[in-house]
Structure formats: structure tokens, C-alpha cells
Design an enzyme around this catalytic site. Structure first.
Site, short mmCIF file in Angstrom:
data_model
loop_
_atom_site.label_atom_id
_atom_site.label_comp_id
_atom_site.label_asym_id
_atom_site.label_seq_id
_atom_site.Cartn_x
_atom_site.Cartn_y
_atom_site.Cartn_z
N ASP A 114 24.82 -7.93 -32.79
CA ASP A 114 24.95 -8.29 -31.34
C ASP A 114 25.37 -9.89 -31.58
OD1 ASP A 114 25.00 -6.17 -30.12
OD2 ASP A 114 22.83 -5.99 -30.02
N HIS B 233 15.58 -7.71 -36.12
CA HIS B 233 15.74 -6.27 -36.00
C HIS B 233 14.37 -5.35 -36.33
CE1 HIS B 233 17.84 -2.38 -36.58
NE2 HIS B 233 18.72 -2.83 -35.77
N HIS C 248 18.27 -4.36 -26.81
CA HIS C 248 19.16 -3.21 -27.62
C HIS C 248 20.57 -3.65 -27.29
CE1 HIS C 248 20.34 0.19 -29.41
NE2 HIS C 248 20.03 1.23 -28.68
#
Ligand code: CMC
Length: 432
Positions: free
Chosen positions: A363, A307, A268
Site C-alpha cells: 500500500d 505487515h 488492511h
């Protein structure tokens, strides 16, 4: 007109059932009526990791993962990132509408006047080792705030909730900055109420002996954009944790500490830290094909890629790629960007990633920007947690006002032993 129902036939007894379909969903509880007899519990749905289960109705954030669309309260993320400040967006997430100029003024004033931490929090943070991970410090300090504000347990009182929302959004940058200064052995810097949310954060991070900290405008704006992009992302792992813990009516400090713990994991929010470690390990562009080969062999994952919901380019990553260039005008170019761009190019042409629809996520580029600004990788997930607090709180508010919600308590499919007795495992001996 087609009927909004789903017909189900139970092949065990030939009975048929008509289940209502609402907004593309059937209610799992409607399956319970499907039984073979009065002693049968009824059918349950089995969905490890919530791959296809909506746990709530929500009006906060909309994602269309196939088309790469992200909207907060209906507004496209691109427009918000271009034209708003983070605090405007936080207001939007929590209230459903953008603030009027007067509402914004009050909101900024209230958040700004909740940025101070109780002095005892400093002593608490002092207790951590110099090399304590800042996410551990953040999580523990958020939980510790619960002890400073015992009235926060009255979660059904809207006025009490609002007070904690102001405190949490106001104080989370201060906790983050204290954790950062602690790890560097620097004295803590108090908030400066004359500064904006991000400028004040920069002040608490980087002020040295000067009387007034003056932030670089481009970097302050870049932080604002980063905060907007990270503010909410519908029912992700940490938002779901916030709702799950909040559903037991625990106070919001404890629920937010749990949500931040979920965020810390490398799958995450912890992925941004892992991306930088990965780019450092790859080292040069020449090593990329060899690295990708190992990813495809299943040795490890390409961090910052893939994702659960996006099966297209993450719209946040697109904006971040541009933000990175703006930041580098001030900080100088982070050489890791070139490795990242080449890694992305090679991966997006590779059958393995194309077939699985794996694209860069938020990210992938955020860490490169944070590193150029002077943060060590351990701080990256803390930087994610600061703005996500607004999203967690919006999800928590929605949960507590939703009459359909109850304590979150999933079922299980039991796979253990049937009843057995100790005397079978330990036959009685003469001594017994
Ligand atoms: N590198 C290589 N292969 C991958 C990756 C990756 N990053 N992500 C998924 N796959 C493969 C996976 O092995 C599987 O292959 P196969 O079908 O052959 O078994 C397929 O793609 C489907 O993946 P999954 O694991 O079923 O997908 P998921 O929805 O359970 O996981 C994810 C989503 C984000 C956890 C995963 O893509 C991942 O671990 N990515 C790396 C960590 C990361 O960047 N996380 C940040 C997510 S975005 C921001 C946030 O949430 O904080």
C-alpha cells in the site's frame, strides 16, 4: 530418524501426551484430550488475532515473510508480473495451472461476456449521495447482486459456483467504474467487449464523448501489473472473512461483500488511502523527521509500513516502485513519490523500524501510482478490491471443496460474571 510428535506433560497431574506434528503444526483438537478429570472440558488454544494459528490447508498462495517471497500456485510474483496478464493470473489462482492458449481464449471470452450489470443496479447506485465513499458503494452493490442471482445460494453445485465466479470477476470493474462515475456526476459507460480487462475498465472510467475509448498502453499494462500484485495474499483479513462467511454456505455475493468490508479497514486495504493522506500531511521532505518522531512516540502508525507476515521488504512494493517510474513517464512525476522515497530511506535506517522489522508494504506505493493516473484517494481501496476478487474466489472454492472444513466458529475464554439472579440485583419490594 526423529519422531514427528510433540510430547506434552500436564504438570497438574503428571500425565504425558504425544501429539502428532504434521507440516510443522499440531492440531488444536488434539489438546482437548488433556484433562484433569471427566468433567474437565479439556485444553483449548488461545490465539487472539490468529497470530500463530493455521485455519486451513491451502495450495493457492505461498508467502515466506522472512525472505520476502510471494508465489501464486508456485510461480514467483516477479515472473507473473513481468510476463502475464491479470486474467491469466486469475485463471491460475482459480484452476491451479496457467491456461493453455485455447483455455485462455475461452476464459477471457467468458469473463468479458459477464461484465454488464442489470439496469436496476444503475438505479441502485443512483441512490447514493454524490460524496458517498466508493467502498461503501462497492460493498453494498456486491451484496445487492445476491438478489439478482438467487440460484447463487446453491454453493455446493460446482456449475453454479463457476457461473458466479465469472460474474463476480466480470462485474466488479463495472461496479467500481459506476461508483467512480457516480461520484463525479458523470453518465455510466457500458463495457466494451473488444477491449482487454484493464482497457475496458479504463474505458468505463474515463470515456467521454468519443465514439471509442483508446487507452494508453503503458497505463493499461501498469494497471494489469497492479492487479496481478493485488490478486491474492493467502489468509489475510479479507480472505479469512470470505472463508468465514462462505463457511456458513452464504452465497458468494454476500461473502464477497463481507470480504470487501474487511478490506476497507485502514489496517488492511484502506491503508493505501491513508498513505496518501499521510504524505499530503507531511507535505515536504523537511517535515519527515518530525513525523517519524511522532510515530515512534506511538501517536500514530506509519501507514503503508509493517505487515503481519512480511518481516522483510514486501516483494510487491519493490515491483511497484519500478511501475511508478513507468507510469510517471506518461502522467508526469507525482511529487509525493519523492517524499515517499525519503520517508522510506529515513525509516529503514531508524532503530525503531529496524528492530521491529517494519518495511514498506504494497500500500505504500500503490496510491502514488493511482493518484498519478487521476484517481482520488477514496478510490484506491476499490482498485485493490477488483483484482482481489479472484483471490477471494479461489480461497472460497478451496474452502468448499475441503472435506475438513465446517462452519467457522471459534471458541472463547469466558471472562464475564458467574451465574447471578435478578432477585439479588433487584430485591423484591412491597409492590411486587
Ligand atoms: N508504524 C509504526 N509502528 C508500527 C507499524 C507502523 N506502520 N506497524 C507495526 N508497528 C509496531 C507496533 O506498534 C508494534 O510495536 P511494539 O512492539 O512496540 O508494540 C510492533 O511494530 C509490531 O506490530 P503489530 O501491531 O503487533 O503487528 P501486526 O502484525 O498486528 O500488524 C499491521 C500488522 C499491517 C496491521 C501493522 O503493521 C499496521 O498497522 N501497519 C499500518 C497499516 C498498513 O500499512 N496496513 C497495510 C498492510 S499490507 C496490505 C494489506 O493487508 O492490505
Amino acid at each position: 530418524m526423529s519422531k514427528e510428535t510433540l510430547s506434552v506433560t500436564d504438570d497438574r497431574n503428571g500425565k504425558t501426551y504425544s501429539l502428532p506434528i504434521e507440516k510443522g503444526t499440531v492440531r488444536a483438537m488434539d489438546l482437548r484430550q488433556i484433562k484433569t478429570g471427566p468433567d474437565d472440558f479439556g485444553i483449548m488454544s488461545y490465539d487472539p488475532a490468529f497470530m500463530n494459528t493455521a485455519s486451513c490447508r491451502s495450495a493457492v498462495t505461498f508467502i515466506d515473510g522472512d525472505r520476502g517471497i510471494l508465489r501464486y500456485r508456485g510461480y514467483p510474483i516477479e515472473e507473473l508480473a513481468e510476463h502475464c496478464t491479470f486474467l491469466e493470473v486469475a485463471y491460475l489462482l482459480l484452476h491451479g495451472e496457467l491456461p493453455s492458449p485455447a483455455e485462455l481464449k475461452d476464459w477471457v471470452y467468458e469473463i468479458t461476456h459477464h461484465t454488464m450489470l442489470h439496469e436496476n443496479v444503475k438505479k441502485f447506485i443512483d441512490g447514493f449521495h454524490y460524496d458517498a465513499h466508493p467502498m461503501g458503494m462497492l460493498v453494498s452493490t456486491l451484496a445487492a447482486l445476491s438478489t439478482f442471482y438467487p440460484e447463487s445460494k446453491n454453493v455446493l453445485d460446482a456449475r453454479v459456483r463457476r457461473q458466479q465466479i465469472l460474474r463476480l470477476i466480470g462485474k466488479v470493474p463495472t461496479i467500481a467504474a459506476y461508483a467512480y462515475r457516480h461520484s463525479l456526476g458523470l453518465p455510466y459507460v457500458y463495457p466494451d467487449n473488444e477491449l482487454s480487462y484493464t482497457e475496458n475498465f479504463m474505458n468505463m472510467l474515463w470515456k467521454k464523448t468519443e465514439l471509442k475509448y483508446l487507452s494508453n498502453r503503458t497505463l493499461a499494462r501498469a494497471l494489469d501489473v497492479l492487479f496481478i500484485l493485488h490478486a491474492d495474499h493467502e489468509q489475510n483479513c479479507s480472505a479469512n472473512t470470505m472463508r468465514c462467511v462462505g463457511s456458513s454456505q452464504a452465497d458468494p455475493y454476500l461473502a464477497a461483500a463481507a470480504a470487501a468490508s474487511a478490506l476497507a479497514g485502514p489496517l488492511h486495504g484502506g491503508a493505501n488511502e491513508e498513505v496518501l493522506k499521510m504524505l499530503a500531511e507531511i507535505g515536504t521532505k523537511e517535515n519527515i523527521p518530525g513525523y517519524i518522531k511522532q510515530v515512534k512516540e506511538g501517536k500514530f502508525k506509519l501507514m503503508g509500513f509493517g505487515h503481519r507476515v512480511y518481516k522483510n521488504y514486501d516483494p510487491r512494493a519493490k515491483i511497484l516502485k519500478r511501475t511508478a517510474e513507468e507510469v510517471f513517464q506518461v502522467t508526469g512525476r507525482n511529487p509525493k513519490l519523492d517524499i515517499a522515497i525519503e520517508l522510506e530511506r529515513i525509516a529503514l535506517e531508524d532503530e525503531y523500524f529496524v528492530k521491529r522489522k517494519l518495511y514498506p508494504n504494497v500500500d505504500f506505493y500503490s496510491g502514488i501510482i493511482y493518484q498519478a493516473m487521476g484517481f482520488r484517494p477514496e478510490m484506491f481501496t476499490v482498485m485493490f478490491a477488483i483484482p482481489r476478487m479472484a483471490g477471494w474466489l479461489a480461497q472460497w472454492e478451496e474452502l468448499l471443496q475441503d472435506p475438513e472444513q465446517k462452519i467457522s466458529r471459534p471458541r472463547q475464554v469466558f471472562t464475564g460474571k458467574d451465574v447471578r439472579h435478578l432477585e439479588q440485583a433487584r430485591p423484591a419490594t412491597a409492590a411486587d
